[in-house]
Design a protein around this motif. Structure first.
Motif, PDB file in Angstrom:
ATOM      1  N   ALA A   1      34.760  55.365  33.429  1.00 37.07           N
ATOM      2  CA  ALA A   1      34.511  54.729  32.138  1.00 37.07           C
ATOM      3  C   ALA A   1      35.813  54.228  31.544  1.00 37.07           C
ATOM      4  CB  ALA A   1      33.843  55.722  31.186  1.00 37.07           C
ATOM      5  N   GLY A   2      35.758  53.052  30.908  1.00 34.19           N
ATOM      6  CA  GLY A   2      36.933  52.467  30.284  1.00 34.19           C
ATOM      7  C   GLY A   2      37.608  51.426  31.139  1.00 34.19           C
ATOM      8  N   ALA A   3      37.328  51.438  32.433  1.00 37.05           N
ATOM      9  CA  ALA A   3      37.897  50.443  33.350  1.00 37.05           C
ATOM     10  C   ALA A   3      36.764  49.603  33.929  1.00 37.05           C
ATOM     11  CB  ALA A   3      38.694  51.119  34.458  1.00 37.05           C
ATOM     12  N   ALA A   4      37.138  48.509  34.549  1.00 38.37           N
ATOM     13  CA  ALA A   4      36.177  47.641  35.234  1.00 38.37           C
ATOM     14  C   ALA A   4      36.780  47.219  36.558  1.00 38.37           C
ATOM     15  CB  ALA A   4      35.838  46.420  34.382  1.00 38.37           C
ATOM     16  N   LEU A   5      35.912  46.901  37.494  1.00 42.85           N
ATOM     17  CA  LEU A   5      36.357  46.493  38.831  1.00 42.85           C
ATOM     18  C   LEU A   5      35.846  45.093  39.120  1.00 42.85           C
ATOM     19  CD1 LEU A   5      37.658  47.094  41.599  1.00 42.85           C
ATOM     20  CD2 LEU A   5      35.460  48.081  42.304  1.00 42.85           C
TER      21      LEU A   5
ATOM     22  N   LEU B   1      35.319  42.347  41.891  1.00 42.69           N
ATOM     23  CA  LEU B   1      35.159  42.284  43.343  1.00 42.69           C
ATOM     24  C   LEU B   1      35.267  40.836  43.796  1.00 42.69           C
ATOM     25  CD1 LEU B   1      32.165  44.764  43.754  1.00 42.69           C
ATOM     26  CD2 LEU B   1      34.513  45.157  44.500  1.00 42.69           C
ATOM     27  N   GLY B   2      36.177  40.587  44.730  1.00 42.74           N
ATOM     28  CA  GLY B   2      36.375  39.240  45.245  1.00 42.74           C
ATOM     29  C   GLY B   2      35.175  38.734  46.013  1.00 42.74           C
ATOM     30  N   GLU B   3      35.125  37.438  46.197  1.00 46.34           N
ATOM     31  CA  GLU B   3      33.955  36.804  46.813  1.00 46.34           C
ATOM     32  C   GLU B   3      33.729  37.234  48.256  1.00 46.34           C
ATOM     33  OE1 GLU B   3      33.455  32.504  44.702  1.00 46.34           O
ATOM     34  OE2 GLU B   3      35.248  32.784  45.896  1.00 46.34           O
ATOM     35  N   THR B   4      34.758  37.629  48.964  1.00 47.46           N
ATOM     36  CA  THR B   4      34.593  38.026  50.360  1.00 47.46           C
ATOM     37  C   THR B   4      34.853  39.511  50.569  1.00 47.46           C
ATOM     38  OG1 THR B   4      36.898  37.441  50.840  1.00 47.46           O
ATOM     39  CG2 THR B   4      35.231  35.738  51.203  1.00 47.46           C
ATOM     40  N   GLN B   5      34.877  40.278  49.480  1.00 46.06           N
ATOM     41  CA  GLN B   5      35.191  41.702  49.596  1.00 46.06           C
ATOM     42  C   GLN B   5      34.042  42.481  50.218  1.00 46.06           C
ATOM     43  OE1 GLN B   5      38.225  43.555  48.534  1.00 46.06           O
ATOM     44  NE2 GLN B   5      37.121  44.695  50.092  1.00 46.06           N
TER      45      GLN B   5
ATOM     46  N   ARG C   1      40.217  43.813  41.997  1.00 48.25           N
ATOM     47  CA  ARG C   1      41.241  44.508  41.225  1.00 48.25           C
ATOM     48  C   ARG C   1      40.609  45.346  40.126  1.00 48.25           C
ATOM     49  NH1 ARG C   1      45.057  44.032  37.198  1.00 48.25           N
ATOM     50  NH2 ARG C   1      44.270  42.114  36.272  1.00 48.25           N
ATOM     51  N   LEU C   2      41.130  46.550  39.956  1.00 49.59           N
ATOM     52  CA  LEU C   2      40.728  47.431  38.867  1.00 49.59           C
ATOM     53  C   LEU C   2      41.548  47.075  37.635  1.00 49.59           C
ATOM     54  CD1 LEU C   2      38.836  49.963  38.517  1.00 49.59           C
ATOM     55  CD2 LEU C   2      40.880  51.353  38.910  1.00 49.59           C
ATOM     56  N   PHE C   3      40.909  46.958  36.474  1.00 56.73           N
ATOM     57  CA  PHE C   3      41.637  46.603  35.262  1.00 56.73           C
ATOM     58  C   PHE C   3      40.930  47.189  34.049  1.00 56.73           C
ATOM     59  CE2 PHE C   3      38.334  43.496  35.577  1.00 56.73           C
ATOM     60  CZ  PHE C   3      38.057  43.072  34.284  1.00 56.73           C
ATOM     61  N   GLN C   4      41.578  47.106  32.907  1.00 58.34           N
ATOM     62  CA  GLN C   4      41.007  47.606  31.660  1.00 58.34           C
ATOM     63  C   GLN C   4      40.607  46.425  30.791  1.00 58.34           C
ATOM     64  OE1 GLN C   4      43.549  50.132  29.336  1.00 58.34           O
ATOM     65  NE2 GLN C   4      41.852  50.961  28.147  1.00 58.34           N
ATOM     66  N   PRO C   5      39.312  46.186  30.601  1.00 57.00           N
ATOM     67  CA  PRO C   5      38.890  45.041  29.784  1.00 57.00           C
ATOM     68  C   PRO C   5      39.282  45.243  28.323  1.00 57.00           C
ATOM     69  CG  PRO C   5      37.071  45.926  31.090  1.00 57.00           C
ATOM     70  CD  PRO C   5      38.172  46.933  31.133  1.00 57.00           C
ATOM     71  N   GLY C   6      39.581  44.147  27.647  1.00 59.54           N
ATOM     72  CA  GLY C   6      39.809  44.215  26.211  1.00 59.54           C
ATOM     73  C   GLY C   6      38.499  44.469  25.485  1.00 59.54           C
ATOM     74  N   PRO C   7      38.562  44.847  24.203  1.00 62.18           N
ATOM     75  CA  PRO C   7      37.332  45.155  23.445  1.00 62.18           C
ATOM     76  C   PRO C   7      36.328  44.012  23.436  1.00 62.18           C
ATOM     77  CG  PRO C   7      39.293  45.834  22.233  1.00 62.18           C
ATOM     78  CD  PRO C   7      39.784  45.041  23.399  1.00 62.18           C
ATOM     79  N   GLN C   8      36.809  42.774  23.308  1.00 62.56           N
ATOM     80  CA  GLN C   8      35.893  41.637  23.244  1.00 62.56           C
ATOM     81  C   GLN C   8      35.158  41.452  24.563  1.00 62.56           C
ATOM     82  OE1 GLN C   8      37.168  37.856  21.393  1.00 62.56           O
ATOM     83  NE2 GLN C   8      36.552  36.823  23.274  1.00 62.56           N
ATOM     84  N   LEU C   9      35.885  41.527  25.667  1.00 64.07           N
ATOM     85  CA  LEU C   9      35.250  41.357  26.973  1.00 64.07           C
ATOM     86  C   LEU C   9      34.279  42.494  27.258  1.00 64.07           C
ATOM     87  CD1 LEU C   9      34.829  40.018  29.681  1.00 64.07           C
ATOM     88  CD2 LEU C   9      36.934  41.092  30.498  1.00 64.07           C
ATOM     89  N   MET C  10      34.664  43.737  26.963  1.00 62.51           N
ATOM     90  CA  MET C  10      33.775  44.868  27.222  1.00 62.51           C
ATOM     91  C   MET C  10      32.502  44.757  26.398  1.00 62.51           C
ATOM     92  SD  MET C  10      33.109  47.570  28.924  1.00 62.51           S
ATOM     93  CE  MET C  10      34.580  48.315  29.654  1.00 62.51           C
TER      94      MET C  10
ATOM     95  N   ALA D   1      53.415  42.640  44.751  1.00 59.20           N
ATOM     96  CA  ALA D   1      52.217  42.620  43.913  1.00 59.20           C
ATOM     97  C   ALA D   1      51.146  43.540  44.473  1.00 59.20           C
ATOM     98  CB  ALA D   1      51.691  41.191  43.802  1.00 59.20           C
ATOM     99  N   ARG D   2      50.995  43.526  45.790  1.00 60.74           N
ATOM    100  CA  ARG D   2      49.982  44.377  46.421  1.00 60.74           C
ATOM    101  C   ARG D   2      50.291  45.848  46.164  1.00 60.74           C
ATOM    102  NH1 ARG D   2      48.875  46.440  51.798  1.00 60.74           N
ATOM    103  NH2 ARG D   2      51.003  45.910  52.410  1.00 60.74           N
ATOM    104  N   ARG D   3      51.549  46.226  46.307  1.00 61.92           N
ATOM    105  CA  ARG D   3      51.920  47.627  46.115  1.00 61.92           C
ATOM    106  C   ARG D   3      51.821  48.042  44.645  1.00 61.92           C
ATOM    107  NH1 ARG D   3      56.882  49.099  50.228  1.00 61.92           N
ATOM    108  NH2 ARG D   3      56.088  48.014  52.069  1.00 61.92           N
ATOM    109  N   LEU D   4      52.275  47.158  43.757  1.00 64.37           N
ATOM    110  CA  LEU D   4      52.166  47.473  42.335  1.00 64.37           C
ATOM    111  C   LEU D   4      50.700  47.562  41.914  1.00 64.37           C
ATOM    112  CD1 LEU D   4      55.011  45.219  40.927  1.00 64.37           C
ATOM    113  CD2 LEU D   4      54.979  47.716  40.998  1.00 64.37           C
ATOM    114  N   GLY D   5      49.856  46.762  42.560  1.00 61.79           N
ATOM    115  CA  GLY D   5      48.427  46.842  42.278  1.00 61.79           C
ATOM    116  C   GLY D   5      47.863  48.209  42.612  1.00 61.79           C
TER     117      GLY D   5
END
Length: 242
Positions: free
Chosen positions: A74-78, A80-84, A137-146, A211-215
């Motif tokens: 909860a609190g994050a979103a994932l 998924l790429g088109e070919t994942q 990519r896993l990320f944290q949506p802002g309040p408006q997007l969520m 970028a891949r490693r920092l991700g």
């Protein structure tokens, strides 16, 4: 692609189901508990789609090729790429809310291509190809997007209007909301790409590897945000960096 609902047993019906998801999109909002789906052995490029997943009250595990995985809480979103390709598991002893938006292919490719080419010239697809432009990519949506994501998911659980005109108007509204969610997702990913372009490396290939490693480290932070023992050394180890 994952569908959190019973799938047709007949192969032809299943193919039609996936085809419709790619051309029309899909929204799922409901309860899951201990579900498990294996990774598909084959992939039909006609069915490739980008999706956005989030949950409340439990943990969803996405197993990716190469042995890596992502835990979604909860609190994050994932995204998924088109070919994942991935395996899925709903972890928890009690049911919890799970939501997923599958964007129709025409929506994501139309929205993403101008942004991608303008803000990230290195990502220009090779001539004659239609490369996927959404990153997993896993990320944290802002309040408006969520809030927009939750409204769209909740709206799709309500009964369909019986009146044809009202049903068509509602469908148009849902498609518009999905397009707005897709647009905000692309804006978030473009911001991420602009940050990566500022990494201190001359070669584009080196920046991509950094970028891949920092991700990986960022995903670890989102997965373990509720663990007080998480340290900078843990994140460095996760990213295979000093």
């Amino acid at each position: 692609m994952l569908l959190n609902q019973p799938l047709p047993a007949d192969s032809q019906q299943l193919a039609e189901h996936y085809r419709r998801c790619a051309t029309e999109g899909m929204v799922f909002h409901g309860e899951v508990c201990s579900e498990r789906y294996g990774m598909a052995e084959t992939f039909d490029p006609r069915w490739r789609v980008a999706a956005l997943c989030w949950c409340t009250g439990g943990t969803e595990h996405y197993g990716l090729p190469g042995g890596r995985g992502i835990n979604l809480k909860a609190g994050a979103a994932l995204a998924l790429g088109e070919t994942q390709r991935y395996a899925y598991q709903a972890r928890g002893v009690t049911p919890f809310a799970s939501s997923m938006i599958v964007f129709p292919a025409h929506m994501t490719r139309t929205l993403s291509r101008p942004l991608c080419l303008q803000d990230n010239p290195d990502s220009t697809p090779p001539e004659g190809t239609d490369a996927p432009l959404i990153e997993t990519r896993l990320f944290q949506p802002g309040p408006q997007l969520m809030a927009r994501m939750n409204r769209l998911a909740a709206a799709c659980t309500r009964a369909h209007p019986r009146n044809a005109v009202a049903a068509a108007a509602r469908q148009d509204e849902l498609e518009e909301q999905a397009a707005l969610v897709a647009g905000e997702l692309f804006a978030e990913q473009q911001g991420w790409r602009r940050q990566l372009a500022r990494l201190g490396a001359v070669k584009a290939s080196t920046r991509q590897e950094l970028a891949r490693r920092l991700g990986w480290a960022v995903s670890r932070m989102h997965e373990a945000y509720d663990q007080p023992g998480l340290t900078l050394s843990d994140l460095a180890s996760e990213a295979c960096m000093a």
